[in-house]
Write an enzyme that holds these catalytic residues in place. Sequence first.
Site, short mmCIF file in Angstrom:
data_model
loop_
_atom_site.label_atom_id
_atom_site.label_comp_id
_atom_site.label_asym_id
_atom_site.label_seq_id
_atom_site.Cartn_x
_atom_site.Cartn_y
_atom_site.Cartn_z
N SER A 183 -30.55 -7.81 13.53
CA SER A 183 -31.23 -9.39 14.13
C SER A 183 -31.31 -9.15 15.52
O SER A 183 -32.11 -7.98 16.08
CB SER A 183 -29.98 -10.32 13.85
OG SER A 183 -30.58 -11.60 14.01
N ASP A 464 -35.63 -12.50 3.89
CA ASP A 464 -35.15 -12.95 5.14
C ASP A 464 -36.30 -13.77 6.02
O ASP A 464 -37.39 -12.99 6.22
CB ASP A 464 -34.71 -11.80 5.99
CG ASP A 464 -33.96 -12.10 7.29
OD1 ASP A 464 -33.78 -12.99 7.67
OD2 ASP A 464 -33.79 -11.23 7.95
N HIS A 492 -30.97 -10.91 5.12
CA HIS A 492 -30.64 -10.34 6.62
C HIS A 492 -29.84 -9.25 6.85
O HIS A 492 -28.92 -9.27 6.28
CB HIS A 492 -30.26 -11.63 7.39
CG HIS A 492 -30.54 -11.65 8.99
ND1 HIS A 492 -31.82 -11.64 9.37
CD2 HIS A 492 -29.71 -11.85 9.94
CE1 HIS A 492 -31.52 -11.47 10.84
NE2 HIS A 492 -30.19 -11.93 10.96
#
Length: 543
Positions: A183, A464, A492
């Site tokens: 991320s 995601d 994710h």
Amino acid sequence: MSSKMRRWLCWTCTPWSIFLLSSHTCIADALVTNSNFTKESGQLRQYWFDSIIDHFNFRRPASSNSSFPLRYFVSEEFLEEQPSNTPPCFFYAGNEADITTFIENSGFVFEAAKDERALVVFAEHRYYGQSYPFGGVSTALTPQNISYLTVEQAMADFNLLNVHIREKWGLSTSSAFVVFGGSYGGNLALWLRLKNPNLWAGAIASSATPLKHLLRETNAFNKIVTEVYANVSSTCPDLVRAGWKQLYRNATTELGRKQIAREMNLCRPFQSARGADYLHGFVSDALETMVQYGYPYEADFYNPVPAYPFRAACKRMLKCGTPLGALRAAAEVYYNHTGQRGGCFDFGSIIVGAARRYWARTGQVHSLRELVEAPKHLNVNNQVESNPTNVAWGYQTCTEVYQPMPADGVTDMEVPYKPNATEYFHHCMQRWGVVPRPDWEEITFGGADISAGSNIFLSSGELDPWRAAGIQTKPIGAPESIIVRTIEGGAHHLDLRQSNPKDPRSVIEVRTEEKRAIQKWIVEWKTMHSDGVIDREVSAVAQ
């Protein structure tokens, strides 16, 4: 002094005593054995690195506030079979939370380290977890002192920690450092390799989001969420849209609010039409998070949820059949899967906090401002705003990480919303005395134009929604060592998580490919850096 002796001295010091190494400080705590860590993570030791608060100002203040303790964890578990002082180092670049959160959810790092007999490092991001400048949370998170919370300062922390670890552990010139991140941490891993290939042999950047303009200018994020539910049943997005309409219509009358409380299993009705916004944020946060963290097995990232929770939610929506019942069904799967919330949803303790997360993600600053003001009829205090992680990330979204997200309610299943840049900038100025620089990240780090880089593995999950801001295809002219993959059925940063028997073949194949890339980077680094270049750089920094 030998590397082994340096490690012994640091390990045996009492908490907050110091061992001076070169120009930096090493502070070591006792052995950490966290039962929540994956079984692959083994035992880690907690250390503290004395990092510079402002890396870009050569005139250091005379006060004691020129540096701060940055926390990091180290595992030497896989070094036992390493025959020399040339092991690679696998370095996780921490992002916007306590670093232990990423240790607990990044089992792949340890699996890859076991294969390569690597040293493992998890480094905490400044202003998160326990790594606060200026003496602690209360002084660090003031408008003046938080100004040192930037992407560039954090990357400089990790660069210096890289050099420090190489010296402290006595790693030779040919030891390759591979940086991992997921991320926002995936962004950091990508940019560290791009900016400092002299320090980082390669980067595994999972679910990175370097293209923020795509979040701001399109509803791509919300479209992905909607498509995931529609792929289970096209009726589910329709039920959600109908649910929003009924929610806002009923919220205008006392009788309607009582009906909402019954059908959505609230502990009590809310007292004004404004409560519909809170309830909308509460359910939307659930709908989005069940897709973002839609893992193929039961998980507990934020709340305990079943495998592929969006599927379970959609199926329960279809059974309910009614618009408000469908919203309740989604909320129950995400917030009450194990019955942990009891028989009803309480407005003050759970709904408001979830709404705050949703508003912060989408950039609805008018709602955030009302939350801080704490309407009395909602029985809310300011605990949500005072959460240190929320405060720090709120500052970052007011500076470099500017990502408000629109929705149209047609191609997505959200309530239509168009971010107001003027209002957002005013909020940031009022709260922090700053205004966002929307294009700063992409100007500074190149956006999708990474063709000049090398040894970068970018992965995104098909499920995601943050994939909307990811690099989806290999840039034209990029070398073979830049690899871009989309994980079919993946959520994710699924590839960074510990292997699980229920993993889809797609993520197993990507992890295998990532391991091959890492092996190649390690060999390449050993070949390129066997002449003492890194040793000379380390010595120069240490002096």
